[in-house]
Design an enzyme around this catalytic site. Sequence first.
Site, PDB file in Angstrom:
ATOM      1  N   LEU A 116      35.100  41.510  41.778  1.00 35.42           N
ATOM      2  CA  LEU A 116      34.551  42.286  40.659  1.00 35.42           C
ATOM      3  C   LEU A 116      35.655  42.959  39.840  1.00 35.42           C
ATOM      4  O   LEU A 116      35.389  43.832  39.023  1.00 35.42           O
ATOM      5  CB  LEU A 116      33.559  43.328  41.180  1.00 35.42           C
ATOM      6  CG  LEU A 116      32.269  42.751  41.789  1.00 35.42           C
ATOM      7  CD1 LEU A 116      31.432  43.862  42.414  1.00 35.42           C
ATOM      8  CD2 LEU A 116      31.456  42.005  40.738  1.00 35.42           C
ATOM      9  N   SER A 119      41.164  45.892  40.693  1.00 34.10           N
ATOM     10  CA  SER A 119      42.568  46.209  40.406  1.00 34.10           C
ATOM     11  C   SER A 119      42.842  46.225  38.907  1.00 34.10           C
ATOM     12  O   SER A 119      43.484  47.142  38.386  1.00 34.10           O
ATOM     13  CB  SER A 119      43.490  45.190  41.090  1.00 34.10           C
ATOM     14  OG  SER A 119      43.398  45.288  42.495  1.00 34.10           O
ATOM     15  N   ALA A 121      40.776  46.742  36.559  1.00 41.22           N
ATOM     16  CA  ALA A 121      40.078  47.870  35.922  1.00 41.22           C
ATOM     17  C   ALA A 121      40.931  49.131  35.974  1.00 41.22           C
ATOM     18  O   ALA A 121      40.992  49.898  34.998  1.00 41.22           O
ATOM     19  CB  ALA A 121      38.734  48.118  36.600  1.00 41.22           C
ATOM     20  N   ASP A 163      39.633  38.582  33.367  1.00 36.51           N
ATOM     21  CA  ASP A 163      39.213  39.910  33.817  1.00 36.51           C
ATOM     22  C   ASP A 163      39.636  40.977  32.819  1.00 36.51           C
ATOM     23  O   ASP A 163      38.862  41.870  32.452  1.00 36.51           O
ATOM     24  CB  ASP A 163      39.833  40.240  35.173  1.00 36.51           C
ATOM     25  CG  ASP A 163      39.386  39.285  36.259  1.00 36.51           C
ATOM     26  OD1 ASP A 163      38.669  38.318  35.944  1.00 36.51           O
ATOM     27  OD2 ASP A 163      39.763  39.504  37.423  1.00 36.51           O
TER      28      ASP A 163
END
Length: 331
Positions: A116, A119, A121, A163
């Site tokens: 998800l 890191s 983020a 991401d």
Amino acid sequence: MIIDSRAFARAGLLGNPSDGYFGKTISLSIKNFGAHILLYQSPELVIEPQEADANAFRNVYHLRDTVSLIGYNGGIPIIKAAIKKFCDYCDENSIKLSNKNFTIRYHSSIPRQVGLAGSSAIIIATLKALMRFYNIDIPVHLLPNIALQAETQEMGINAGLQDRVIQCYEGCVHMDFNKVQMDEHGYGIYTPIDPNLLPKLYIAYKTDLGKVSGKVLNEIRSKYDKGDEHVISTLKTIANLADEGAEAIKNQDYNLLGQLINANFDNRCKIMSISDSNMELVNTARNCGASASFTGSGGAIIGIYEDDEMLKKLVYSLKKINARVIKPYMI
């Protein structure tokens, strides 16, 4: 002044893991979970340690379980890498930073090591806070590159742009990383998709699967770099699913979209090994009638469910294998 900065979890819907191989993806920003940065001016530059950075443990088993779940490093090395790449960007662009220091504190509610993007983020939230603190404007299409460099160049983690792009743009985005575009500009073509066109989605994740995504993706990278034709061909197939998915979302053809989600995972199985626990996660969801594919590198899945009855079935069945189900919100 206290600067409050956030970046949210992400779920790859289609195209994983082709973003690191000149592919295409569709990804969603998941606001159920996020990384939170607090930053304020102080005499010295201080990164405050959090629970993940602790070096004191109850016993050897506590240490073992902690390392298995969150790795060896915690969040401080990630923040250091983000700060360094921010400085590098400013130097490369002849931007003079004001002579002032700060204290930075981080917190993340994103489940660790289940695909998800926890890191990245933390890195994105840190970069956003630094931009505000120093009053520096970094174009949004370049910010994901700086975040990626923090992980790949500074920490040696194998990762792609997907991401970081969705955590900068938020919402739902189709990303095209074709080689001509990347060679010429260094970033992809990012096209927002209206989240209101998406069907009923669920996310399910296990909290006991802790596995560092960079290590998982090394399996594909090694074969790709050696010119493995099967891997290269399969990654192209996976990338094309993102284009088909964008059209299916536009037409609200959710039956086709569900098939594409399943196809993404099935093709991934052709080029990398999937653990028994991850297979159980996918198969349990599919046995409930839902589609299912990884949100990232494994440990969490995303798919379409038809109605509340199916959602209840998903919650009940996945709970039996120690998985939690949520309805993601993006707006």
